[in-house]
Design a protein around this motif. Structure first.
Motif, PDB file in Angstrom:
ATOM      1  N   LYS A  92       6.488  -4.099 -11.458  1.00 33.73           N
ATOM      2  CA  LYS A  92       6.933  -2.660 -11.481  1.00 33.73           C
ATOM      3  C   LYS A  92       5.736  -1.779 -11.147  1.00 33.73           C
ATOM      4  O   LYS A  92       6.111  -0.793 -10.250  1.00 33.73           O
ATOM      5  CB  LYS A  92       7.036  -2.414 -13.217  1.00 33.73           C
ATOM      6  N   ASP A  93       4.562  -2.183 -11.222  1.00 33.46           N
ATOM      7  CA  ASP A  93       3.496  -1.338 -10.841  1.00 33.46           C
ATOM      8  C   ASP A  93       3.517  -1.430  -9.348  1.00 33.46           C
ATOM      9  O   ASP A  93       3.332  -0.309  -8.545  1.00 33.46           O
ATOM     10  CB  ASP A  93       1.988  -2.023 -11.116  1.00 33.46           C
ATOM     11  N   GLU A  94       3.714  -2.333  -8.660  1.00 34.73           N
ATOM     12  CA  GLU A  94       3.766  -2.587  -7.032  1.00 34.73           C
ATOM     13  C   GLU A  94       5.065  -1.709  -6.521  1.00 34.73           C
ATOM     14  O   GLU A  94       4.675  -0.753  -5.728  1.00 34.73           O
ATOM     15  CB  GLU A  94       3.840  -3.816  -6.498  1.00 34.73           C
ATOM     16  N   ILE A  95       5.987  -1.631  -7.292  1.00 42.39           N
ATOM     17  CA  ILE A  95       7.192  -0.794  -6.849  1.00 42.39           C
ATOM     18  C   ILE A  95       6.803   0.678  -7.074  1.00 42.39           C
ATOM     19  O   ILE A  95       7.085   1.495  -6.101  1.00 42.39           O
ATOM     20  CB  ILE A  95       8.424  -1.069  -7.716  1.00 42.39           C
ATOM     21  N   LYS A  96       6.211   1.027  -8.000  1.00 43.32           N
ATOM     22  CA  LYS A  96       5.771   2.505  -8.100  1.00 43.32           C
ATOM     23  C   LYS A  96       4.522   2.701  -7.004  1.00 43.32           C
ATOM     24  O   LYS A  96       4.734   4.081  -6.699  1.00 43.32           O
ATOM     25  CB  LYS A  96       5.118   2.586  -9.382  1.00 43.32           C
ATOM     26  N   GLN A  97       3.810   2.107  -6.898  1.00 44.26           N
ATOM     27  CA  GLN A  97       2.641   2.088  -5.688  1.00 44.26           C
ATOM     28  C   GLN A  97       3.568   2.395  -4.381  1.00 44.26           C
ATOM     29  O   GLN A  97       3.086   3.193  -3.431  1.00 44.26           O
ATOM     30  CB  GLN A  97       1.755   1.127  -5.685  1.00 44.26           C
ATOM     31  N   VAL A  98       4.324   1.619  -3.931  1.00 45.52           N
ATOM     32  CA  VAL A  98       5.029   1.616  -2.909  1.00 45.52           C
ATOM     33  C   VAL A  98       5.843   2.900  -2.762  1.00 45.52           C
ATOM     34  O   VAL A  98       5.984   3.650  -1.520  1.00 45.52           O
ATOM     35  CB  VAL A  98       6.074   0.393  -2.433  1.00 45.52           C
TER      36      VAL A  98
END
Length: 161
Positions: free
Chosen positions: A143-149
């Motif tokens: 979820k954090d990576e999705i937000k970052q992307v």
């Protein structure tokens, strides 16, 4: 006739002795006009710097087997039928989007449309594909990576507008 001579002298004297005879054109600030192509290159460079720093490591883990220049083939690649399926998937993936050369990516669309497509694929969880994730659980974005992307995509789209 005398009037014409006087008017001519006034006009000439204005150009010659205006501002005490000083030539101010040399002191004028120089305006550096950037060509549209150069401006776009600068925007791409800015977007790419952020991509390389924070997004590329995520994509390397999750996307590069199909969308990069170095595919790490799994042990089951040599099984009959599997090799053809994987080769087809990798070929199709690179045809759509190839991350090998950083941003802007190699694709059949514009860099702006690429950003939109990446965002959609991540939001819909259509990438990485489910059949890939079955055997490569580490490829799924957190979820954090999705937000970052998504944050990178939104910021990049703003830069390009």
């Amino acid at each position: 006739m005398k009037l014409l001579i006087v008017i001519s002298l006034l006009i000439v004297s204005t150009f010659s002795w205006g501002h005490g005879g000083e030539d101010h054109s040399k002191d004028a600030p120089k305006v550096n006009k950037v060509s549209p192509d150069e401006e776009l290159k600068q925007k791409y460079k800015k977007i790419n710097m952020q991509y390389v720093r924070s997004i590329k490591p995520i994509f390397k883990r999750s996307c590069f087997d199909c969308h990069g220049d170095k595919t790490n083939y799994p042990w089951y690649y040599k099984l009959p039928g599997v090799k053809q399926l994987i080769d087809h998937d990798v070929k199709e993936a690179k045809k759509h989007l190839d991350f090998s050369k950083n941003y802007p990516f190699i694709s059949h669309e514009s860099p702006l449309k690429d950003l939109k497509a990446i965002g959609k694929a991540i939001h819909d969880e259509s990438m990485p594909p489910f059949r890939y994730r079955i055997l490569h659980g580490e490829s799924k974005l957190t979820k954090d990576e999705i937000k970052q992307v998504e944050k990178w995509i939104n910021k990049s789209r703003e830069i390009l507008k």
